[in-house]
Design a protein around this motif. Structure first.
Motif, PDB file in Angstrom:
ATOM      1  N   SER B  83       0.847  -1.187   0.000  1.00 58.43           N
ATOM      2  CA  SER B  83       0.000   0.000   0.000  1.00 58.43           C
ATOM      3  C   SER B  83       0.883   1.237   0.000  1.00 58.43           C
ATOM      4  O   SER B  83       1.896   1.278   0.681  1.00 58.43           O
ATOM      5  N   SER B 109      -7.493   1.602  -7.290  1.00 61.64           N
ATOM      6  CA  SER B 109      -7.185   0.886  -6.062  1.00 61.64           C
ATOM      7  C   SER B 109      -8.020  -0.370  -5.930  1.00 61.64           C
ATOM      8  O   SER B 109      -9.123  -0.458  -6.461  1.00 61.64           O
ATOM      9  N   THR B 118     -11.389   3.368   1.244  1.00 67.79           N
ATOM     10  CA  THR B 118     -10.530   3.396   0.065  1.00 67.79           C
ATOM     11  C   THR B 118     -10.697   4.703  -0.700  1.00 67.79           C
ATOM     12  O   THR B 118      -9.719   5.339  -1.089  1.00 67.79           O
TER      13      THR B 118
END
Lengths: 262, 426
Positions: B83, B109, B118
């Motif tokens: 990430s 993503s 997110t």
């Protein structure tokens, strides 16, 4: 058309203003030169009378205004871009293109069956195309001191076409784009907000900043990682990005064939 | 984890998204900030698979809670995961942009934790870029299906383009291969963005609102070959998306077998030629004035892999040809195989001055390889074959076969080109 017996070669200094002055003179004196050549390209010629044209900015300006008024702005653009191609015989094609242009006006660009109209348009197109391509392919490197430097070796004299684009884009940075082939460069200063063309010898190489290599390595890693192996297609890659431009890239095309991730 | 390792993992994970364009938005930069956008878009490099690199295409994270069968990043796959932080992405984008490596950022993503979380990360990244770094280059942002539309809207005010991927061309396939995703969840944000764009255009005109909402429009992607839909279904879906959702682009991605799942078909290689045909048809819809039901009709479900959709259409409508180039409308010229908008415009211009012959067309650099079978110049038909559908078909297929070695030649895995080779050998 008088004076066709007495065939003349016009020699100008190689600048765009020079070419416009020469063209102006030909139209003014109602002469059809057998050749128009830049001083640097000229080889002694025994058969024809040589006429050296002295560049005069006012005449050049006047003439380009005339083209704009009586033909079109598009035509003026085509002429400038065709001039940047530095192609052989380009001057004469431009002359004949204008000759028709002054007769028929802006319709001249529709005369696609005429060889010289096509030639000028094609040359202009090639120059614009390369300039567009290089807007993507130029790679700047951060030099010590926070200025940015890029080297290119374009086929045509495209620096002046690219400068406004990069000025727009990197207006807060100081940068130099170096045409190694013609030994000249565009230099831009963020403080002055202006660019100009200077002479710069081929050997010039700036010292790079400390972190530059790290960023370059990240880019190389990215470039290799994004290519999909089972779609490998080097031919299309070369078609869009001919090998002649690879020298000054940071990434190395073809590298993913050797590169492995995990 | 080291930044380079992250970049490798997360760009590798993002590469199957085929969208790349950086066009449609212009004049963001104002002279005191970094960057601007160009309406025409600029490509900066080409990868070894021949696709252009215009944007820094990365995933924010590839930790995913979903388990879609077709996706490399599905939760049950054993894969390196990573990430970014919003700051890392912003910094990387600016560093690359300043060196003219890229035209901007394409940030997507996997759905990590939940859709809202997110989407918040993506929004944070874009805010950093626009506000802290004063970056005015191109940004293409994925809208995460299921996220609060307020978040998506805020992001839309900062991005140039947004997209939601439909991926599977029908609801039944979606249910089968991505059981955790819902059709409504995908279509709702698309509709919202589409409406947002339209309202924004009106507001900007009427009330002089300055903020632009997704000025470069929205796009989507469909996977081809992972599910049983026919070309006709796919191309009608695209037409619907263009007509009703105001989409700028629909991308097609040939399905690459990245996972082993019993629900997925086994193909000898990605159906690249089929993908190519769909792109050709897509162009016909957008730039050539064709309708989906002209190209394929019930009963003719898939495109002919041997000749392009336009030639296919022309052969099925042979009564409209041969066309006299000196008198035909621009619209009809566009429908001649081998003649595109540029050539058609050239013809329309040049014929004002004089009646055109084949020689003139050739000199004007109009490619006659395919067009020759369908046109006459000043009454003359110059293709050296009789004007018959089957004969022309063979000739076109032959031409195409030579030309198509461009597509997927080196991999040699293209199923259709293989079967063609066999036929030739016989």
């Amino acid at each position: 058309m008088k004076n066709t017996e007495n065939k003349k070669v016009y020699i100008y200094d190689g600048s765009y203003q020079g070419l416009l002055t020469a063209l102006y003179q030909a139209f003014k004196l109602r002469e059809v030169p057998i050749k128009i050549v830049a001083q640097a390209e000229f080889k002694d010629d025994l058969f024809y009378q040589q006429v050296e044209v002295k560049t005069e900015n006012e005449k050049a300006q006047f003439f380009s205004d005339q083209i704009k008024e009586h033909i079109s702005a598009q035509t003026l653009n085509n002429i400038f871009h065709a001039y940047l191609s530095e192609a052989e015989k380009m001057e004469l094609y431009i002359f004949r293109y204008l000759f028709t242009g002054f007769k028929v006006g802006k319709k001249v660009d529709e005369f696609l069956t005429k060889d010289y109209v096509r030639q000028v348009q094609d040359l202009a197109h090639k120059v614009r195309h390369e300039s567009h391509r290089l807007k993507g392919l130029i790679r700047l490197q951060e030099a010590a001191g926070g200025k940015y430097y890029a080297a290119v070796e374009p086929d045509y004299k495209t620096l002046v076409l690219m400068a406004p684009h990069f000025k727009n884009r990197f207006s807060t940075m100081d940068w130099i784009i170096h045409d190694k082939k013609r030994e000249e460069a565009v230099i831009y200063s963020a403080a002055e907000k202006e660019w100009l063309v200077i002479d710069l010898e081929k050997e010039f190489e700036p010292e790079l900043s400390n972190k530059e290599k790290d960023v370059q390595q990240l880019w190389q890693a990215f470039f290799s990682a994004v290519s999909i192996k089972n779609r490998s297609n080097p031919r299309t890659q070369r078609q869009f990005m001919p090998k002649k431009y690879w020298k000054h890239l940071i990434e190395s095309p073809g590298s993913s064939r050797k590169f492995k991730i995990k | 984890m080291e930044l380079q390792k992250k970049l490798e993992i997360l760009s590798d994970a993002a590469k199957y998204d085929v969208s790349c364009s950086s066009s449609g938005s212009s004049g963001r930069g104002d002279g005191s900030s970094l960057g601007n956008t160009k309406a025409a878009g600029i490509c900066h490099s080409w990868t070894d698979d021949g696709r252009c690199v215009s944007l820094l295409k990365i995933l924010f994270t590839n930790y995913c809670i979903y388990d879609c069968h077709y996706c490399v990043n599905r939760a049950s796959n054993d894969r390196a995961r990573a990430s970014f932080t919003p700051e890392e992405v912003a910094k990387l984008t600016v560093d690359f942009y300043k060196r003219n490596y890229i035209e901007g950022l394409f940030l997507s993503s996997a759905v990590s934790r939940d859709p809202d979380w997110t989407m918040e990360r993506l929004l944070k990244t874009v805010q950093l870029l626009r506000n802290k770094y004063n970056y005015q280059g191109y940004i293409h942002l994925k809208a995460i299906p299921g996220a609060d539309f307020k978040l998506i809207y805020q992001a839309g005010l900062l991005a140039d383009r947004m997209s939601v991927n439909i991926e599977l061309p029908s609801e039944s396939s979606l249910e089968k291969l991505a059981p955790q995703k819902k059709k409504a969840g995908i279509l709702a944000p698309m509709k919202g963005i589409g409406a947002g764009i339209e309202n924004n255009i009106i507001e900007r005109k009427k009330y002089k609102v300055k903020d632009k909402f997704v000025p470069a429009g929205q796009s989507t992607q469909l996977i081809v070959g992972a599910s049983p839909e026919s070309d006709r279904q796919i191309i009608s879906l695209s037409e619907g998306l263009y007509d009703h959702f105001n989409l700028k682009r629909v991308y097609y991605s040939a399905y690459l077998p990245v996972n082993n799942s019993s629900l997925l078909p086994t193909l000898p290689g990605p159906p690249l030629k089929r993908e190519h045909r769909l792109y050709q048809a897509d162009w016909l819809l957008r730039f050539y004035g064709f309708k989906a039901d002209e190209l394929l009709t019930p009963g003719r479900e898939n495109f002919d892999l041997k000749i392009d959709p336009k030639a296919d259409w022309a052969l099925n409508n042979l009564d409209k040809f041969p066309l006299e180039v000196n008198t035909a409308d621009y619209e009809m010229l566009l429908r001649v195989p081998g003649i595109g908008p540029r050539s058609a415009a050239k013809i329309v211009k040049a014929r004002k001055e004089k009646t055109l012959t084949h020689y003139n067309l050739k000199k004007m650099r109009i490619v006659l390889k395919r067009a020759n079978f369908f046109i006459t110049c000043d009454g003359k038909y110059a293709a050296a074959v009789p004007f018959e559908s089957s004969v022309i078909y063979d000739r076109l297929a032959e031409n195409e076969c030579q030309q198509l070695s461009l597509f997927g030649s080196s991999s040699g895995s293209d199923e259709s080109s293989k079967s063609w080779d066999l036929e030739k050998a016989e």
